[in-house]
Design an enzyme around this catalytic site. Structure first.
Site, PDB file in Angstrom:
ATOM      1  N   GLY A   1     -22.021 -66.456  84.674  1.00  0.00           N
ATOM      2  CA  GLY A   1     -22.195 -67.689  85.437  1.00  0.00           C
ATOM      3  C   GLY A   1     -23.126 -68.645  84.701  1.00  0.00           C
ATOM      4  O   GLY A   1     -23.145 -68.673  83.464  1.00  0.00           O
ATOM      5  N   SER A   2     -23.914 -69.381  85.477  1.00  0.00           N
ATOM      6  CA  SER A   2     -24.605 -70.557  84.925  1.00  0.00           C
ATOM      7  C   SER A   2     -25.662 -70.297  83.857  1.00  0.00           C
ATOM      8  O   SER A   2     -26.034 -71.223  83.138  1.00  0.00           O
ATOM      9  CB  SER A   2     -25.236 -71.348  86.066  1.00  0.00           C
ATOM     10  OG  SER A   2     -24.235 -71.788  86.942  1.00  0.00           O
ATOM     11  N   THR A   3     -26.189 -69.074  83.752  1.00  0.00           N
ATOM     12  CA  THR A   3     -27.142 -68.829  82.665  1.00  0.00           C
ATOM     13  C   THR A   3     -26.449 -69.018  81.314  1.00  0.00           C
ATOM     14  O   THR A   3     -27.084 -69.325  80.317  1.00  0.00           O
ATOM     15  CB  THR A   3     -27.723 -67.395  82.722  1.00  0.00           C
ATOM     16  OG1 THR A   3     -26.645 -66.490  82.976  1.00  0.00           O
ATOM     17  CG2 THR A   3     -28.773 -67.266  83.804  1.00  0.00           C
TER      18      THR A   3
ATOM     19  N   LYS B   1     -24.547 -71.425  80.594  1.00  0.00           N
ATOM     20  CA  LYS B   1     -24.519 -72.852  80.247  1.00  0.00           C
ATOM     21  C   LYS B   1     -25.497 -73.148  79.114  1.00  0.00           C
ATOM     22  O   LYS B   1     -25.365 -74.155  78.424  1.00  0.00           O
ATOM     23  CB  LYS B   1     -24.818 -73.700  81.490  1.00  0.00           C
ATOM     24  CG  LYS B   1     -23.653 -73.721  82.472  1.00  0.00           C
ATOM     25  CD  LYS B   1     -24.016 -74.381  83.794  1.00  0.00           C
ATOM     26  CE  LYS B   1     -22.816 -74.387  84.739  1.00  0.00           C
ATOM     27  NZ  LYS B   1     -23.195 -74.615  86.145  1.00  0.00           N
TER      28      LYS B   1
END
Ligand SMILES: [Zn+2]
Length: 382
Positions: A116-118, A120
């Site tokens: 997920g967003s980590t 990014k």
């Protein structure tokens, strides 16, 4: 060993000889007992509060890969490896075996997950180095982005509106990262995975390290590219992600995560330091400085603000990923944080598997990582 006859008289000239035990060498570890105990306690606390399946955490020095702590709860007693945690119910022997296997595994090293967003951070580092985006580029988020026939949602359904790339990082805005990923293109993005060593094992001195499960580069279409750019549709270990993010914030060089420091002879007369490969340069130093800057702003002003500690400079990124199959309401929430943000000496990743109730990484995990920083930064004289 000696032999006697029936009367207890010692027999001479038997072939058997007594062998004195030889004292072994001493292995010095990077692990710090105080940090390890504290981290384990915080993980247990989070697992209990959120009635979660599992909580995992690694505390590492991002400059040289020395691991200070690695926890994975529920733990088990090495003297009683077949005892499941109290209160565990099993409906079948098969289920019991599955639970035991799960309990014995070191999830940090052996289990892959969708980050997920980590992740990014990887998209941002690649895009900044490739020069396809700057912090001031502007984007617009109406709450979704359309790629081919798919309408991919932002976590903020009403949209983030107009925002710069830097604000897009702070907001963890999916449409911003999708567009940046598309600008990179599949081929170049994939070559960055190789450059950042994301597809290789870290080489940690523990057994059972799992490898990243990534798309076949020939089969990355626009939809796959879009989902990869915000951390979905592939899997890696927390250790792999933490190791790569370390190189983003340490000036741009790779590290080998490890526990073994030195081997001393049993009498202490000689010590041999264990050598690890000198890191290779994988990210431009100026981009590494930008990564520290933007991730510090995530904690100071963005979604990671619950990790903010007055008087300390902390950088980080939150993540909340829905487990597969989607729609079952099961999540993995996480946070990666490092400090001091301008010259990181400690980096932490913590994940919680299937938290009940509120499940956002920024809400439930960031405060726990903050708690660890509050405890260990003064302890490490930082
Ligand atoms: Zn958005």
């Amino acid at each position: 060993m000696t032999y006697t006859d029936a009367a207890g008289i010692e027999l001479k000239n038997t072939a058997e000889q007594r062998v004195e035990p030889i004292a072994g060498n001493t292995l010095r570890l990077t692990m710090d007992w105080n940090i390890q105990s504290f981290v384990t306690q915080v993980c247990l606390e989070l697992m209990e509060e959120k009635q979660a399946n599992e909580v995992s955490c690694i505390v590492m020095n991002p400059q040289n890969g020395e691991i200070y702590a690695m926890a994975n709860v529920p733990e088990f007693d090495l003297n009683r490896p077949f005892e499941l945690p109290e209160g565990t119910t099993c409906e079948s022997e098969e289920m019991r075996q599955d639970l035991l296997n799960k309990m014995w595994r070191n999830a940090n090293v052996s289990d892959t997950y969708e980050p997920g967003s980590t992740f990014k951070t990887v998209t941002a580092a690649a895009a900044l180095e490739a020069g396809v985006v700057t912090f001031n580029d502007t984007f617009s988020c109406p709450g979704f982005y359309i790629v081919e026939d798919r309408r991919i949602r932002c976590h903020k359904v009403s949209g983030h509106g107009s925002e710069t790339f830097l604000q897009g990082i702070q907001n963890s805005c999916n449409p911003v990262f999708i567009q940046v990923g598309l600008r990179l293109g599949a081929e170049r993005f994939y070559s960055y995975f190789e450059q950042f060593e994301l597809l290789e094992k870290t080489g940690i001195d523990l057994p059972g390290e799992a490898r990243t499960i990534m798309h076949d580069p020939k089969k990355i279409g626009e939809v796959e590219l879009a989902t990869i750019s915000f951390g979905q549709s592939f899997q890696l270990t927390t250790l792999r992600l933490l190791t790569t993010i370390s190189s983003f914030v340490n000036g741009g060089h790779t590290v080998v995560p490890h526990f073994g420091m030195a081997i001393s002879s049993f009498d202490g007369t000689s010590t041999q330091k264990i050598a690890y490969p000198q890191g290779t340069h994988v990210l431009d130093e100026a981009v590494s400085a930008q990564m520290r800057e933007c991730l510090e702003s995530v904690v100071a002003e963005g979604g990671g603000n619950k990790a903010y500690i007055e008087g300390y400079r902390i950088g980080g990124k939150t993540a909340t990923s829905e487990k597969l199959p989607r729609g079952t309401g099961k999540y993995i929430s996480s946070f990666v944080g490092f400090a001091p943000a301008d010259e990181p000496q400690v980096i932490i990743i913590m994940t919680v598997d299937e938290p009940q109730g509120i499940y956002y990484g920024g809400t439930i995990v960031a405060p726990k990582v903050k708690k660890i920083f509050e405890n260990i930064l003064p302890y490490l004289n930082l």
